[in-house]
Design a protein around this motif. Structure first.
Motif, PDB file in Angstrom:
ATOM      1  N   TYR A 199      -4.139  10.274   7.373  1.00 25.30           N
ATOM      2  CA  TYR A 199      -3.464   9.365   6.452  1.00 25.30           C
ATOM      3  C   TYR A 199      -4.355   9.112   5.241  1.00 25.30           C
ATOM      4  CZ  TYR A 199      -0.261   8.398  10.319  1.00 25.30           C
ATOM      5  OH  TYR A 199       0.655   8.518  11.334  1.00 25.30           O
ATOM      6  N   GLN A 200      -3.721   8.997   4.072  1.00 23.19           N
ATOM      7  CA  GLN A 200      -4.448   8.765   2.819  1.00 23.19           C
ATOM      8  C   GLN A 200      -3.969   7.456   2.208  1.00 23.19           C
ATOM      9  OE1 GLN A 200      -2.875  12.334   1.031  1.00 23.19           O
ATOM     10  NE2 GLN A 200      -4.749  13.498   1.366  1.00 23.19           N
ATOM     11  N   LEU A 201      -4.894   6.583   1.855  1.00 23.01           N
ATOM     12  CA  LEU A 201      -4.547   5.298   1.250  1.00 23.01           C
ATOM     13  C   LEU A 201      -4.473   5.435  -0.265  1.00 23.01           C
ATOM     14  CD1 LEU A 201      -4.036   2.253   1.447  1.00 23.01           C
ATOM     15  CD2 LEU A 201      -6.529   1.911   1.403  1.00 23.01           C
ATOM     16  N   ASN A 202      -3.335   5.027  -0.829  1.00 21.49           N
ATOM     17  CA  ASN A 202      -3.094   5.066  -2.274  1.00 21.49           C
ATOM     18  C   ASN A 202      -3.443   6.430  -2.891  1.00 21.49           C
ATOM     19  OD1 ASN A 202      -2.217   2.404  -2.241  1.00 21.49           O
ATOM     20  ND2 ASN A 202      -4.260   1.591  -2.635  1.00 21.49           N
ATOM     21  N   ALA A 227       0.846  -1.195   0.000  1.00 28.73           N
ATOM     22  CA  ALA A 227       0.000   0.000   0.000  1.00 28.73           C
ATOM     23  C   ALA A 227       0.876   1.238   0.000  1.00 28.73           C
ATOM     24  CB  ALA A 227      -0.922   0.014   1.212  1.00 28.73           C
ATOM     25  N   ARG A 228       0.357   2.298  -0.610  1.00 20.96           N
ATOM     26  CA  ARG A 228       1.003   3.618  -0.561  1.00 20.96           C
ATOM     27  C   ARG A 228       0.187   4.484   0.397  1.00 20.96           C
ATOM     28  NH1 ARG A 228       2.546   4.541  -5.296  1.00 20.96           N
ATOM     29  NH2 ARG A 228       4.697   5.189  -5.022  1.00 20.96           N
ATOM     30  N   VAL A 229       0.896   5.297   1.183  1.00 24.20           N
ATOM     31  CA  VAL A 229       0.232   6.136   2.184  1.00 24.20           C
ATOM     32  C   VAL A 229       0.689   7.583   2.007  1.00 24.20           C
ATOM     33  CG1 VAL A 229      -0.084   6.600   4.644  1.00 24.20           C
ATOM     34  CG2 VAL A 229       0.039   4.245   3.820  1.00 24.20           C
ATOM     35  N   GLY A 230      -0.279   8.503   2.007  1.00 22.58           N
ATOM     36  CA  GLY A 230      -0.002   9.929   2.039  1.00 22.58           C
ATOM     37  C   GLY A 230      -0.433  10.492   3.384  1.00 22.58           C
ATOM     38  N   TYR A 231      -0.066  11.746   3.645  1.00 25.55           N
ATOM     39  CA  TYR A 231      -0.415  12.361   4.926  1.00 25.55           C
ATOM     40  C   TYR A 231      -0.633  13.854   4.709  1.00 25.55           C
ATOM     41  CZ  TYR A 231      -0.017  13.596   9.920  1.00 25.55           C
ATOM     42  OH  TYR A 231      -0.254  14.045  11.201  1.00 25.55           O
ATOM     43  N   LYS A 232      -1.815  14.330   5.078  1.00 24.85           N
ATOM     44  CA  LYS A 232      -2.126  15.749   4.931  1.00 24.85           C
ATOM     45  C   LYS A 232      -3.131  16.153   5.996  1.00 24.85           C
ATOM     46  CE  LYS A 232      -3.735  19.261   1.663  1.00 24.85           C
ATOM     47  NZ  LYS A 232      -4.321  19.541   0.339  1.00 24.85           N
ATOM     48  N   ASP A 252       5.077  10.473   1.207  1.00 26.66           N
ATOM     49  CA  ASP A 252       4.908   9.466   0.158  1.00 26.66           C
ATOM     50  C   ASP A 252       5.598   8.206   0.657  1.00 26.66           C
ATOM     51  OD1 ASP A 252       4.558   7.972  -2.112  1.00 26.66           O
ATOM     52  OD2 ASP A 252       5.982   9.081  -3.343  1.00 26.66           O
ATOM     53  N   LEU A 253       4.813   7.261   1.180  1.00 25.30           N
ATOM     54  CA  LEU A 253       5.355   6.071   1.832  1.00 25.30           C
ATOM     55  C   LEU A 253       4.767   4.813   1.214  1.00 25.30           C
ATOM     56  CD1 LEU A 253       6.092   5.435   5.503  1.00 25.30           C
ATOM     57  CD2 LEU A 253       4.361   3.965   4.473  1.00 25.30           C
ATOM     58  N   VAL A 254       5.636   3.845   0.923  1.00 28.68           N
ATOM     59  CA  VAL A 254       5.219   2.550   0.379  1.00 28.68           C
ATOM     60  C   VAL A 254       5.626   1.462   1.359  1.00 28.68           C
ATOM     61  CG1 VAL A 254       5.552   0.875  -1.480  1.00 28.68           C
ATOM     62  CG2 VAL A 254       5.380   3.313  -2.015  1.00 28.68           C
ATOM     63  N   VAL A 255       4.701   0.584   1.661  1.00 23.13           N
ATOM     64  CA  VAL A 255       4.953  -0.513   2.604  1.00 23.13           C
ATOM     65  C   VAL A 255       4.526  -1.826   1.973  1.00 23.13           C
ATOM     66  CG1 VAL A 255       4.223  -1.534   4.801  1.00 23.13           C
ATOM     67  CG2 VAL A 255       4.730   0.899   4.681  1.00 23.13           C
ATOM     68  N   ALA A 256       5.343  -2.868   2.171  1.00 25.19           N
ATOM     69  CA  ALA A 256       4.971  -4.242   1.822  1.00 25.19           C
ATOM     70  C   ALA A 256       4.984  -5.053   3.107  1.00 25.19           C
ATOM     71  CB  ALA A 256       5.936  -4.819   0.808  1.00 25.19           C
ATOM     72  N   ALA A 257       4.002  -5.925   3.257  1.00 27.04           N
ATOM     73  CA  ALA A 257       3.873  -6.642   4.526  1.00 27.04           C
ATOM     74  C   ALA A 257       3.180  -7.983   4.337  1.00 27.04           C
ATOM     75  CB  ALA A 257       3.088  -5.792   5.527  1.00 27.04           C
ATOM     76  N   THR A 258       3.465  -8.899   5.235  1.00 27.86           N
ATOM     77  CA  THR A 258       2.728 -10.151   5.331  1.00 27.86           C
ATOM     78  C   THR A 258       1.576  -9.935   6.302  1.00 27.86           C
ATOM     79  OG1 THR A 258       4.090 -10.935   7.159  1.00 27.86           O
ATOM     80  CG2 THR A 258       4.852 -11.450   4.932  1.00 27.86           C
ATOM     81  N   GLN A 259       0.880 -11.004   6.608  1.00 27.12           N
ATOM     82  CA  GLN A 259      -0.211 -10.870   7.575  1.00 27.12           C
ATOM     83  C   GLN A 259       0.292 -10.476   8.954  1.00 27.12           C
ATOM     84  OE1 GLN A 259      -2.162 -14.767   7.157  1.00 27.12           O
ATOM     85  NE2 GLN A 259      -3.966 -13.721   6.322  1.00 27.12           N
TER      86      GLN A 259
END
Length: 789
Positions: A161-164, A152-157, A176-183
């Motif tokens: 927090y803003q998703l994608n 997911a990509r996250v913004g902030y304003k 402008d933040l990108v995260v990859a994660a498992t469960q």
């Protein structure tokens, strides 16, 4: 014909669709991911056999953007997609980093994951979609992949927090933040932030982790419908006996080696221990070659066991530091005399020469991508020659690692740069790593910040960076500040944090295990905060703030605006005028569609000449104002002077000096620079100038001491006499009358006798009754005006 399987979910207010079974059916796994009208295909293939002697995992990820995806044809000579662009390389790494740790140890089959952007809607970024498609394709392929992962990509304003978010939302926001994660845990983080706190950054990571769970659920649903049978893996052999034999043979040698603080001496000691192991098990080389090779491969595992145990149990690291201490730092600015800005930054055995070069608008980097042509005015290039680690190797074009490290440093420094309006320069930072033993990318951040300050770039604040490591065994862990190269290789995490005294500007995390928890990230961020503050203090000893003046070797840029309606006058037909300005003055001139003009040169006089020329083309002369001009033409009655670049005016001979000037050429010459005052501008735009009322040395106005001309005496000139009757259209005009007329006789053209003029015209008007002397006509020579002065 097609056994198509589809799963759709609502994600961030949009529909995410994963589809398989229709396209690329011969691949081991192929998934088309769609979000909005952005479509990405990822196909995964895996080799069924392993090359003999191979002891590494050959995973290759390729991300490619098709220009047809946005309805474009590639620019340039070759009208097809060529080698990977910088963005394609970065996204390939973005996909690779979180999936690589999720393959089992000892799995060495070659795998290709090829992701292609087939459609792009200009809103939904394809990089996140490619990560999701790659995860889904691997999950259904049957290969031993311990996923899936979500992204997911996250913004902030404004505290939200803003998703994608879209590109426009990211530009307007602070993150402008990108995260990859498992469960269960976070696998990878990549970000750029506008000086945000550790709490905000951690919250963003956790927000992304939660948002990725919906994607993971969709991939699992797709796999339940379409996954191929899992590969059968050979059971992992019990190597405990081999490890014990190896530990007995060289364990003490490796323990002693990893207490040596010098990298070179430590490597020599480790190499000696490895040579001792080869001798100790030489008898197996002939009798059981496979066991011989297998035993030697365990040396690395034994090294990790020794280093990790020493840190967890004793709190002592390879070079004798505790877990929080940063290595000694030395920083020096203005290291290179001709560079616009330079710095030598050394931290322990990691060192970089950072340089900053300032250029004009024509030095911007042009990027041809899915969104069309764009221009970048800040570039950062990272170079890692093999001598920096004391090795012999390939030296040439940068590889994926160099591109990735350079982009990380770019993200760290970009948020503190001035706007183009505040500092209208193109900025290029280069980082040449001359020594490396841990975190050369963070050394690039520190050195790059210092070199830009040395060059006079008005950064908001200096930026420092630090690399954090992790040793994790069960529930026991240790976070390491400012990791060494060996601690990076033998540890579980590479966690890099860059920022200013006010907050974080970039955060990157790579993990070698199946994820880390929120608790570990919180400890790492807090420890990194203290480390960054210490490094900023050491940097300030070299240069505490941006220099107030640019280097003498840097170009100067003067920016001003003109009315948009005047742009064509500056450019001229076919660019004739602007080319003449550049050729004559030597300065570079850039003008945009809004009328913003930038004039640049390393010589201030060239800038001044070009600016004055351009202003002369677009500005109107003012009556009563003094200008500097050049004599362009001499005439009997004065001199024509060019001023304001494109204006001409006449200095009448009477306005050259207060005393009489007999011959203009005795006083003035063509090409001579003079100072003139505008006396008058007539309705036709003709300009009358004066030199005599201006001090030719200083340009100051002088008092007009010349006495004003006496008005001419009018007098009564007497009657003109009777002119006779006025002409009535025919007949003989006769004599002109008593006033001295003459009989003109018949017309020469045979028009007949005109006869006398009819009517008595009466006495001639006196001049004083009709008009006074008043100002003379402009540009009138002296013999017409009667003015002999």
């Amino acid at each position: 014909m097609f056994d198509k399987k589809t799963v759709s979910i609502e994600w961030g207010g949009k529909t995410l669709t994963l589809e398989t079974g229709k396209v690329a059916r011969q691949a081991d796994g192929a998934v088309i991911a769609t979000l909005g009208e952005t479509v990405v295909l990822c196909a995964v293939t895996a080799a069924r056999t392993v090359k003999e002697g191979q002891d590494f995992f050959p995973l290759t990820v390729h991300y490619q953007e098709k220009f047809s995806a946005s309805g474009r044809i590639p620019g340039g000579f070759f009208k097809r997609e060529r080698g990977a662009t910088e963005k394609e390389t970065l996204v390939s790494r973005l996909i690779d980093r979180p999936i690589r740790p999720l393959f089992p140890e000892g799995f060495y089959n070659e795998i290709n994951a090829i992701c292609q952007v087939l459609s792009y809607d200009g809103e939904n970024e394809p990089d996140i979609l490619a990560m999701v498609a790659a995860s889904a394709a691997l999950t259904i392929s049957g290969v031993p992949f311990m996923g899936p992962i979500g992204a997911a990509r996250v913004g902030y304003k404004d505290g939200e927090y803003q998703l994608n978010p879209t590109d426009a939302m990211v530009a307007e926001g602070d993150l402008d933040l990108v995260v990859a994660a498992t469960q269960d845990a976070v696998m990878m983080v990549e970000s750029e932030a506008k000086e945000l706190t550790e709490e905000v950054m951690l919250g963003a990571v956790m927000f992304a982790h939660k948002a990725s769970q919906d994607v993971i659920g969709a991939i699992i649903k797709l796999a339940e419908q379409s996954a191929k049978d899992p590969w059968e893996l050979a059971p992992v052999a019990d190597k405990s006996a081999q490890m014990k034999a190896l530990r007995d043979a060289i364990g003490s040698d490796l323990q002693a080696a990893y207490k040596i603080t010098s990298k070179a001496d430590r490597q020599n000691a480790v190499n000696a221990a490895r040579a001792k192991a080869r001798e100790a098990f030489a008898d197996l080389k002939e009798s059981d070659p496979a066991q011989y090779l297998g035993t030697l491969k365990l040396v690395k595992k034994l090294e990790a066991e020794i280093v990790r145990g020493q840190i967890l149990n004793e709190g002592v690291r390879i070079d004798g530091r505790d877990t929080k201490t940063v290595r000694p730092i030395e920083a020096e600015v203005h290291f290179l005399p001709r560079a616009h800005g330079s710095a030598l930054f050394t931290r322990g055995e990691t060192q970089t020469i950072a340089t900053t070069t300032l250029g004009t608008r024509d030095s911007e980097q042009m990027i041809d991508g899915l969104t069309g042509l764009s221009y970048q005015h800040f570039m950062l290039h990272y170079n890692f020659p093999p001598y920096s680690v004391g090795e012999v190797g390939r030296f040439g074009a940068p590889g994926r690692r160099e591109v990735g490290h350079g982009k990380l440093a770019w993200r760290a420094l970009h948020p503190v740069l001035p706007t183009k309006e505040e500092f209208p320069y193109t900025i290029r930072v280069t980082s040449d790593i001359t020594e490396s033993n841990g975190s050369s990318s963070m050394a690039t951040v520190c050195g790059g910040s210092l070199s830009m300050m040395d060059a006079g770039v008005p950064l908001k604040r200096p930026v420092s960076g630090i690399a954090m490591g992790l040793i994790l065994e069960g529930d026991k862990f240790a976070v390491l500040s400012d990791i060494l190269g060996d601690e990076d290789h033998l540890g579980d995490m590479d966690f890099k944090v860059a920022g200013t005294s006010e907050g974080i500007t970039s955060l990157q995390m790579d993990i070698k295990i199946a994820g880390i928890t929120e608790e570990i990230m919180k400890v790492a961020l807090a420890q990194a905060h203290d480390g960054r503050a210490h490094i900023l203090g050491e940097m300030a000893k070299a240069l505490g703030e941006t220099r107030s003046e640019l280097s003498a070797h840097a170009p100067r840029i003067e920016t001003f605006s003109i009315d948009k309606s005047k742009i064509r006058e500056v450019i001229g037909t076919g660019g004739k005028v602007i080319r003449e300005i550049v050729a004559t003055t030597g300065a570079k001139v850039d003008i945009d569609d809004e009328g913003v003009i930038k004039v640049s040169s390393s010589d201030p006089k060239q800038i001044e000449a070009a600016v004055n020329w351009i202003k002369g083309l677009v500005e109107e002369a003012e009556v009563g104002k003094v200008y500097t001009g050049k004599v362009v033409n001499l005439v009997d009655f004065g001199a024509f002077v060019n001023f304001m670049g494109g204006k001409d005016g006449l200095v009448h001979v009477s306005e050259i000096r207060n005393e009489r000037v007999e011959k203009v050429s005795d006083v003035l010459s063509e090409g001579q620079e003079v100072k003139v005052k505008v006396l008058e501008i007539d309705p036709r735009g003709k300009v009358r100038l004066s030199m005599r009322v201006v001090d030719q040395e200083t340009g100051a106005e002088l008092e007009d001491t010349r006495p004003a001309r006496e008005p001419r005496e009018s007098g009564d000139r007497g009657p003109r006499g009777d002119r006779g009757p006025r002409r009535d259209g025919g007949g003989d005009r006769g004599p002109r009358g008593e006033g001295g007329g003459r009989d003109r006789g018949p017309r020469r053209d045979g028009g007949g006798d005109r006869g006398p003029r009819s009517g008595d015209r009466g006495p001639r008007r006196e001049r004083s009754e009709s008009k006074d002397d008043g100002p003379e006509p402009e540009f009138a020579p002296a013999f017409l005006t009667g003015d002999k002065d």
